[in-house]
Structure formats: structure tokens, C-alpha cells
Design a protein around this motif. Structure first.
Motif, PDB file in Angstrom:
ATOM      1  N   LEU A 145      12.260 -18.575  -2.957  1.00 53.12           N
ATOM      2  CA  LEU A 145      11.639 -18.948  -1.438  1.00 53.12           C
ATOM      3  C   LEU A 145      11.870 -20.550  -1.181  1.00 53.12           C
ATOM      4  O   LEU A 145      12.061 -21.095  -0.134  1.00 53.12           O
ATOM      5  CB  LEU A 145      10.422 -18.484  -1.573  1.00 53.12           C
ATOM      6  CG  LEU A 145       9.143 -19.043  -0.587  1.00 53.12           C
ATOM      7  CD1 LEU A 145       9.847 -18.216   0.820  1.00 53.12           C
ATOM      8  CD2 LEU A 145       7.821 -18.885  -0.588  1.00 53.12           C
ATOM      9  N   LEU A 146      11.626 -21.231  -2.219  1.00 55.48           N
ATOM     10  CA  LEU A 146      11.670 -22.788  -2.378  1.00 55.48           C
ATOM     11  C   LEU A 146      13.163 -23.318  -1.845  1.00 55.48           C
ATOM     12  O   LEU A 146      13.384 -24.132  -1.066  1.00 55.48           O
ATOM     13  CB  LEU A 146      11.175 -23.392  -3.437  1.00 55.48           C
ATOM     14  CG  LEU A 146       9.612 -23.283  -3.560  1.00 55.48           C
ATOM     15  CD1 LEU A 146       9.223 -23.598  -5.225  1.00 55.48           C
ATOM     16  CD2 LEU A 146       8.876 -23.851  -2.480  1.00 55.48           C
ATOM     17  N   LYS A 147      14.072 -22.683  -2.509  1.00 55.70           N
ATOM     18  CA  LYS A 147      15.541 -22.944  -2.239  1.00 55.70           C
ATOM     19  C   LYS A 147      15.826 -22.624  -0.769  1.00 55.70           C
ATOM     20  O   LYS A 147      16.347 -23.589  -0.178  1.00 55.70           O
ATOM     21  CB  LYS A 147      16.404 -22.373  -3.379  1.00 55.70           C
ATOM     22  CG  LYS A 147      18.107 -22.563  -3.295  1.00 55.70           C
ATOM     23  CD  LYS A 147      18.787 -21.883  -4.305  1.00 55.70           C
ATOM     24  CE  LYS A 147      18.655 -20.245  -3.497  1.00 55.70           C
ATOM     25  NZ  LYS A 147      19.780 -19.535  -3.976  1.00 55.70           N
ATOM     26  N   ASN A 148      15.605 -21.382  -0.378  1.00 52.50           N
ATOM     27  CA  ASN A 148      16.028 -21.258   0.936  1.00 52.50           C
ATOM     28  C   ASN A 148      15.191 -21.963   2.063  1.00 52.50           C
ATOM     29  O   ASN A 148      15.788 -22.176   3.070  1.00 52.50           O
ATOM     30  CB  ASN A 148      15.582 -19.474   1.114  1.00 52.50           C
ATOM     31  CG  ASN A 148      16.581 -18.899   0.158  1.00 52.50           C
ATOM     32  OD1 ASN A 148      17.541 -19.143  -0.369  1.00 52.50           O
ATOM     33  ND2 ASN A 148      16.238 -17.359   0.183  1.00 52.50           N
ATOM     34  N   CYS A 149      13.922 -22.116   1.623  1.00 53.34           N
ATOM     35  CA  CYS A 149      13.172 -23.210   2.622  1.00 53.34           C
ATOM     36  C   CYS A 149      14.010 -24.422   2.863  1.00 53.34           C
ATOM     37  O   CYS A 149      14.134 -25.134   3.936  1.00 53.34           O
ATOM     38  CB  CYS A 149      11.704 -23.206   2.470  1.00 53.34           C
ATOM     39  SG  CYS A 149      10.916 -21.550   2.565  1.00 53.34           S
ATOM     40  N   ASP A 150      14.003 -24.917   1.631  1.00 48.63           N
ATOM     41  CA  ASP A 150      14.786 -26.223   1.549  1.00 48.63           C
ATOM     42  C   ASP A 150      16.101 -26.276   2.288  1.00 48.63           C
ATOM     43  O   ASP A 150      16.578 -27.152   3.124  1.00 48.63           O
ATOM     44  CB  ASP A 150      14.968 -26.751   0.056  1.00 48.63           C
ATOM     45  CG  ASP A 150      15.393 -28.057   0.086  1.00 48.63           C
ATOM     46  OD1 ASP A 150      15.459 -29.051   1.109  1.00 48.63           O
ATOM     47  OD2 ASP A 150      15.899 -28.247  -1.120  1.00 48.63           O
ATOM     48  N   SER A 152       9.851 -29.975  -5.080  1.00 47.16           N
ATOM     49  CA  SER A 152      10.679 -29.570  -3.905  1.00 47.16           C
ATOM     50  C   SER A 152      10.152 -30.149  -2.689  1.00 47.16           C
ATOM     51  O   SER A 152       8.884 -30.823  -2.412  1.00 47.16           O
ATOM     52  CB  SER A 152      10.449 -28.074  -3.940  1.00 47.16           C
ATOM     53  OG  SER A 152       9.459 -27.571  -3.138  1.00 47.16           O
ATOM     54  N   PRO A 153      10.598 -30.404  -1.841  1.00 52.82           N
ATOM     55  CA  PRO A 153      10.488 -30.888  -0.276  1.00 52.82           C
ATOM     56  C   PRO A 153       9.386 -29.892   0.584  1.00 52.82           C
ATOM     57  O   PRO A 153       8.888 -30.496   1.573  1.00 52.82           O
ATOM     58  CB  PRO A 153      11.722 -31.265   0.252  1.00 52.82           C
ATOM     59  CG  PRO A 153      12.635 -30.050  -0.278  1.00 52.82           C
ATOM     60  CD  PRO A 153      12.385 -29.808  -1.691  1.00 52.82           C
ATOM     61  N   VAL A 154       9.045 -28.749  -0.019  1.00 51.37           N
ATOM     62  CA  VAL A 154       8.421 -27.927   0.750  1.00 51.37           C
ATOM     63  C   VAL A 154       6.915 -28.210   0.241  1.00 51.37           C
ATOM     64  O   VAL A 154       6.591 -27.931  -0.625  1.00 51.37           O
ATOM     65  CB  VAL A 154       8.955 -26.406   0.217  1.00 51.37           C
ATOM     66  CG1 VAL A 154       8.037 -25.434   1.239  1.00 51.37           C
ATOM     67  CG2 VAL A 154      10.406 -26.260   0.778  1.00 51.37           C
ATOM     68  N   ASP A 155       6.301 -28.048   1.427  1.00 51.32           N
ATOM     69  CA  ASP A 155       4.769 -28.293   1.310  1.00 51.32           C
ATOM     70  C   ASP A 155       4.097 -26.963   1.364  1.00 51.32           C
ATOM     71  O   ASP A 155       4.482 -26.035   2.115  1.00 51.32           O
ATOM     72  CB  ASP A 155       4.100 -29.043   2.437  1.00 51.32           C
ATOM     73  CG  ASP A 155       4.656 -30.652   2.336  1.00 51.32           C
ATOM     74  OD1 ASP A 155       4.506 -31.286   1.226  1.00 51.32           O
ATOM     75  OD2 ASP A 155       4.636 -31.322   3.499  1.00 51.32           O
ATOM     76  N   LEU A 156       3.086 -26.637   0.626  1.00 51.92           N
ATOM     77  CA  LEU A 156       2.242 -25.574   0.506  1.00 51.92           C
ATOM     78  C   LEU A 156       1.078 -25.624   1.597  1.00 51.92           C
ATOM     79  O   LEU A 156       0.143 -26.553   1.162  1.00 51.92           O
ATOM     80  CB  LEU A 156       1.861 -25.019  -0.698  1.00 51.92           C
ATOM     81  CG  LEU A 156       0.748 -24.075  -0.849  1.00 51.92           C
ATOM     82  CD1 LEU A 156       1.521 -22.578  -0.440  1.00 51.92           C
ATOM     83  CD2 LEU A 156       0.346 -23.714  -2.420  1.00 51.92           C
ATOM     84  N   LEU A 157       1.157 -24.990   2.643  1.00 53.73           N
ATOM     85  CA  LEU A 157       0.041 -25.188   3.536  1.00 53.73           C
ATOM     86  C   LEU A 157      -1.152 -24.278   3.092  1.00 53.73           C
ATOM     87  O   LEU A 157      -2.178 -24.700   3.486  1.00 53.73           O
ATOM     88  CB  LEU A 157       0.417 -24.738   5.033  1.00 53.73           C
ATOM     89  CG  LEU A 157       1.574 -25.690   5.383  1.00 53.73           C
ATOM     90  CD1 LEU A 157       2.160 -25.123   6.689  1.00 53.73           C
ATOM     91  CD2 LEU A 157       1.331 -26.771   5.730  1.00 53.73           C
ATOM     92  N   GLY A 158      -1.060 -23.285   2.555  1.00 53.18           N
ATOM     93  CA  GLY A 158      -2.258 -22.471   2.159  1.00 53.18           C
ATOM     94  C   GLY A 158      -1.973 -21.058   1.784  1.00 53.18           C
ATOM     95  O   GLY A 158      -0.658 -20.672   1.527  1.00 53.18           O
TER      96      GLY A 158
END
Length: 121
Positions: A51-56, A92-98
Motif C-alpha cells: 500500500l505504501l509503495k503503491n501510494c508513493d 514513507s512519504p505517505v501520511d496516515l490520516l486516520g
């Protein structure tokens, strides 16, 4: 039928909102809007590293994780598991919003409603 009081509230409220928007440098063009992802359907089958890799890769740099999906981030994680999830987001550069839950708040049955509210907490 509008009253003078309703008219004044509307005008003053709109003016205040416009002033705040001007201070925040918001624009109708959307240059300060970013795309995020909720894993309700898209990403539901990806583990957390995928998930993190694909979002990045897609430059989707914010995500809300739905519990009980393949990324296995849920409310029943141990403190150590939560720390591991936090570290993956920090790395990762992805933020967890909630978190998005599966609890429903529209049941007419009071005991079921209370159970769902407690579960969501």
C-alpha cells in the motif's frame, strides 16, 4: 420568507468565511488540494508495505486505512504492532490520516448501537 436577522447572519457569515479563505490563500483552482486514498475498496487487498509503495509511486501521499483489510491495521494491535505501523509511515512519504471502521451508527436497537459506539472508540 427571510427576516432581516437571517439576512444579516448570512451576509456577516459569508464575509467572515471569505476573510478566512483569503487569509488561508485558498483558491478555486485547486492548487492546494491533494489526492488521498481511503482503503475501503481501492487498496483493500494490499498489505501495508505494498500500500505504501503503491501510494508513493502514484503520488497519493495521504491514506485513511479501513480496518479489517489486507493491510491488517486494526484496533486490536498490540503497542509493539502499532509502533511498527507508525514506523512504516514515518519511513514513507505517505501520511496516515486516520482509521475507517466497520461500525454502524444507525441501528434502531439501543444495545446494538451502544456496542458499535464502544467498538468505534
Amino acid at each position: 420568507m427571510s427576516s432581516r436577522r437571517h439576512f444579516l447572519h448570512t451576509v456577516l457569515g459569508t464575509s467572515a468565511a471569505a476573510a478566512f479563505a483569503a487569509d488561508a490563500k485558498l483558491s478555486y483552482k485547486g492548487e492546494n488540494i491533494q489526492f488521498g486514498l481511503v482503503t475501503y475498496m481501492w487498496g483493500a487487498d494490499w498489505d501495508l508495505p505494498t500500500l505504501l509503495k503503491n501510494c508513493d509511486a502514484a503520488k497519493v501521499l495521504a491514506v485513511e486505512l479501513r480496518i479489517d483489510h489486507a493491510h491488517k491495521v486494526s484496533t486490536d494491535l498490540t503497542p509493539e504492532q502499532r509502533a511498527a505501523v507508525r514506523k512504516q509511515f514515518e519511513d514513507s512519504p505517505v501520511d496516515l490520516l486516520g482509521m475507517g471502521t466497520n461500525f454502524e451508527f444507525h441501528s434502531p436497537k439501543e444495545d446494538e448501537l451502544k456496542k458499535n459506539i464502544e467498538g468505534a472508540k
